[in-house]
Design a protein around this motif. Structure first.
Motif, PDB file in Angstrom:
ATOM      1  N   MET A   8       0.838  -1.204   0.000  1.00 28.07           N
ATOM      2  CA  MET A   8       0.000   0.000   0.000  1.00 28.07           C
ATOM      3  C   MET A   8       0.869   1.249   0.000  1.00 28.07           C
ATOM      4  SD  MET A   8      -2.964   1.013   2.662  1.00 28.07           S
ATOM      5  CE  MET A   8      -3.699   2.616   2.659  1.00 28.07           C
ATOM      6  N   LYS A   9       1.934   1.260   0.804  1.00 33.38           N
ATOM      7  CA  LYS A   9       2.812   2.419   0.880  1.00 33.38           C
ATOM      8  C   LYS A   9       3.482   2.659  -0.472  1.00 33.38           C
ATOM      9  CE  LYS A   9       5.864   4.698   4.046  1.00 33.38           C
ATOM     10  NZ  LYS A   9       6.347   4.682   5.388  1.00 33.38           N
ATOM     11  N   ARG A  10       3.955   1.588  -1.123  1.00 30.47           N
ATOM     12  CA  ARG A  10       4.568   1.730  -2.452  1.00 30.47           C
ATOM     13  C   ARG A  10       3.547   2.256  -3.448  1.00 30.47           C
ATOM     14  NH1 ARG A  10       7.024  -3.168  -1.125  1.00 30.47           N
ATOM     15  NH2 ARG A  10       5.462  -4.293  -2.307  1.00 30.47           N
ATOM     16  N   ARG A  11       2.349   1.703  -3.420  1.00 33.41           N
ATOM     17  CA  ARG A  11       1.303   2.112  -4.365  1.00 33.41           C
ATOM     18  C   ARG A  11       0.936   3.578  -4.133  1.00 33.41           C
ATOM     19  NH1 ARG A  11      -1.562  -2.068  -4.196  1.00 33.41           N
ATOM     20  NH2 ARG A  11      -2.700  -1.630  -2.300  1.00 33.41           N
ATOM     21  N   MET A  12       0.756   3.976  -2.878  1.00 36.47           N
ATOM     22  CA  MET A  12       0.407   5.366  -2.587  1.00 36.47           C
ATOM     23  C   MET A  12       1.528   6.303  -3.020  1.00 36.47           C
ATOM     24  SD  MET A  12      -1.499   5.048   1.104  1.00 36.47           S
ATOM     25  CE  MET A  12      -1.797   6.808   1.282  1.00 36.47           C
ATOM     26  N   ALA A  13       2.777   5.930  -2.752  1.00 32.64           N
ATOM     27  CA  ALA A  13       3.904   6.780  -3.145  1.00 32.64           C
ATOM     28  C   ALA A  13       3.943   6.941  -4.657  1.00 32.64           C
ATOM     29  CB  ALA A  13       5.219   6.185  -2.637  1.00 32.64           C
ATOM     30  N   GLY A  14       3.803   5.844  -5.375  1.00 34.30           N
ATOM     31  CA  GLY A  14       3.833   5.909  -6.830  1.00 34.30           C
ATOM     32  C   GLY A  14       2.709   6.735  -7.390  1.00 34.30           C
ATOM     33  N   ALA A  33      -6.723   3.898  -5.931  1.00 30.36           N
ATOM     34  CA  ALA A  33      -6.117   3.632  -4.616  1.00 30.36           C
ATOM     35  C   ALA A  33      -7.106   3.955  -3.504  1.00 30.36           C
ATOM     36  CB  ALA A  33      -4.840   4.452  -4.436  1.00 30.36           C
ATOM     37  N   ALA A  34      -7.778   5.091  -3.629  1.00 29.42           N
ATOM     38  CA  ALA A  34      -8.755   5.453  -2.603  1.00 29.42           C
ATOM     39  C   ALA A  34      -9.913   4.470  -2.609  1.00 29.42           C
ATOM     40  CB  ALA A  34      -9.260   6.877  -2.826  1.00 29.42           C
ATOM     41  N   GLY A  35     -10.386   4.115  -3.788  1.00 30.66           N
ATOM     42  CA  GLY A  35     -11.512   3.193  -3.896  1.00 30.66           C
ATOM     43  C   GLY A  35     -11.164   1.810  -3.422  1.00 30.66           C
ATOM     44  N   HIS A  41     -14.340   0.851   4.127  1.00 28.46           N
ATOM     45  CA  HIS A  41     -14.820   1.573   5.307  1.00 28.46           C
ATOM     46  C   HIS A  41     -14.809   0.616   6.495  1.00 28.46           C
ATOM     47  CE1 HIS A  41     -15.727   5.250   3.307  1.00 28.46           C
ATOM     48  NE2 HIS A  41     -16.456   4.625   2.410  1.00 28.46           N
ATOM     49  N   ALA A  42     -15.232  -0.602   6.292  1.00 26.58           N
ATOM     50  CA  ALA A  42     -15.182  -1.593   7.377  1.00 26.58           C
ATOM     51  C   ALA A  42     -13.735  -1.962   7.679  1.00 26.58           C
ATOM     52  CB  ALA A  42     -15.985  -2.833   7.008  1.00 26.58           C
ATOM     53  N   ASP A  43     -12.922  -2.167   6.619  1.00 27.70           N
ATOM     54  CA  ASP A  43     -11.513  -2.488   6.833  1.00 27.70           C
ATOM     55  C   ASP A  43     -10.794  -1.335   7.528  1.00 27.70           C
ATOM     56  OD1 ASP A  43     -11.910  -4.903   5.602  1.00 27.70           O
ATOM     57  OD2 ASP A  43     -11.005  -4.299   3.694  1.00 27.70           O
ATOM     58  N   ALA A  44     -11.079  -0.107   7.081  1.00 23.42           N
ATOM     59  CA  ALA A  44     -10.434   1.060   7.678  1.00 23.42           C
ATOM     60  C   ALA A  44     -10.844   1.183   9.140  1.00 23.42           C
ATOM     61  CB  ALA A  44     -10.798   2.326   6.914  1.00 23.42           C
ATOM     62  N   ALA A  45     -12.117   0.988   9.420  1.00 27.17           N
ATOM     63  CA  ALA A  45     -12.583   1.069  10.808  1.00 27.17           C
ATOM     64  C   ALA A  45     -11.890   0.010  11.651  1.00 27.17           C
ATOM     65  CB  ALA A  45     -14.095   0.909  10.878  1.00 27.17           C
ATOM     66  N   HIS A  46     -11.675  -1.169  11.067  1.00 28.42           N
ATOM     67  CA  HIS A  46     -10.974  -2.243  11.781  1.00 28.42           C
ATOM     68  C   HIS A  46      -9.519  -1.860  12.038  1.00 28.42           C
ATOM     69  CE1 HIS A  46      -9.757  -6.151  13.114  1.00 28.42           C
ATOM     70  NE2 HIS A  46      -8.937  -6.289  12.092  1.00 28.42           N
ATOM     71  N   ALA A  47      -8.896  -1.162  11.099  1.00 28.63           N
ATOM     72  CA  ALA A  47      -7.493  -0.771  11.234  1.00 28.63           C
ATOM     73  C   ALA A  47      -7.317   0.356  12.243  1.00 28.63           C
ATOM     74  CB  ALA A  47      -6.922  -0.355   9.883  1.00 28.63           C
ATOM     75  N   LEU A  48      -8.358   1.126  12.489  1.00 28.38           N
ATOM     76  CA  LEU A  48      -8.257   2.253  13.408  1.00 28.38           C
ATOM     77  C   LEU A  48      -8.335   1.759  14.848  1.00 28.38           C
ATOM     78  CD1 LEU A  48     -10.470   4.905  11.599  1.00 28.38           C
ATOM     79  CD2 LEU A  48      -7.968   4.711  11.620  1.00 28.38           C
ATOM     80  N   LEU A 122      -5.200   7.841   5.795  1.00 27.98           N
ATOM     81  CA  LEU A 122      -4.839   8.475   4.528  1.00 27.98           C
ATOM     82  C   LEU A 122      -5.708   7.987   3.375  1.00 27.98           C
ATOM     83  CD1 LEU A 122      -0.942   8.629   4.711  1.00 27.98           C
ATOM     84  CD2 LEU A 122      -2.608  10.460   5.172  1.00 27.98           C
ATOM     85  N   ALA A 123      -6.102   6.725   3.395  1.00 28.57           N
ATOM     86  CA  ALA A 123      -6.986   6.209   2.342  1.00 28.57           C
ATOM     87  C   ALA A 123      -8.319   6.955   2.373  1.00 28.57           C
ATOM     88  CB  ALA A 123      -7.197   4.707   2.506  1.00 28.57           C
ATOM     89  N   GLU A 124      -8.864   7.173   3.562  1.00 28.63           N
ATOM     90  CA  GLU A 124     -10.113   7.921   3.716  1.00 28.63           C
ATOM     91  C   GLU A 124      -9.923   9.378   3.296  1.00 28.63           C
ATOM     92  OE1 GLU A 124     -14.182   8.361   4.894  1.00 28.63           O
ATOM     93  OE2 GLU A 124     -12.988   6.554   4.661  1.00 28.63           O
ATOM     94  N   LEU A 125      -8.799   9.958   3.671  1.00 28.86           N
ATOM     95  CA  LEU A 125      -8.496  11.336   3.323  1.00 28.86           C
ATOM     96  C   LEU A 125      -8.390  11.483   1.805  1.00 28.86           C
ATOM     97  CD1 LEU A 125      -6.315  13.773   5.188  1.00 28.86           C
ATOM     98  CD2 LEU A 125      -5.806  13.436   2.790  1.00 28.86           C
TER      99      LEU A 125
END
Length: 171
Positions: A8-14, A33-35, A41-48, A122-125
């Protein structure tokens, strides 16, 4: 850092570097990347999550860029609320957000677990940034600003950053 976080970090940087260079393909890639992470939203909530009940440590590049994003958004909120923000101003705000996220991706060094939490934020942002840039025809640009503000609130909730508060989207 686990494999998923590294990818994810490589993909976001690129994607962000390409976007900064102005390639048209990057526009679709940032949306992808955002999509991809908004299935999410469920995964992000789980990561938070907090670090054993405490906020995660941040570093100077992260604090610097998040403060710049907050300040840029906060400066535009009155015009957003009045409905006076022109498309070019939304676009300029989006460019600033993308530049600051690129700075974070390139320079921020966090503990792998903190990095995973940051990636969800950052994905949500970035998803909100796509909306405020007008790249989602079904969504008002102002809704993208609200989503970016919500992401800044998540950052304030989960990361140590003395004095940092998200703008008040409800001015």
């Amino acid at each position: 850092m686990n494999g998923k976080a590294k990818a994810m970090k490589r993909r976001m940087a690129g994607v962000l570097i390409a976007g900064i260079l102005g390639t048209g393909a990057a526009l679709g890639a940032v949306a992808y990347a955002a999509g991809e992470h908004s299935h999410g939203h469920a995964d992000a909530a789980h990561a938070l999550k907090l670090n054993d009940g405490r906020k995660w440590a941040s570093d100077e590049p992260l604090r610097e860029s998040m403060a710049k994003i907050r300040d840029a958004v906060d400066a535009k909120l009155p015009a957003v609320h009045r409905g006076d923000l022109a498309a070019a101003q939304y676009d300029a705000l989006g460019v600033e957000i993308e530049a600051q996220v690129a700075h974070i991706v390139q320079n921020c060094k966090l503990d792998p677990q903190a990095d995973e939490v940051l990636h969800a934020i950052l994905a949500e942002l970035l998803e909100g940034n796509e909306k405020l840039r007008g790249r989602d025809a079904k969504t008002e640009r102002s809704a993208g600003v609200v989503q970016v503000v919500r992401s800044l609130g998540q950052y304030a909730k989960y990361f140590e950053h003395a004095g940092f508060e998200a703008p008040n989207a409800g001015h």
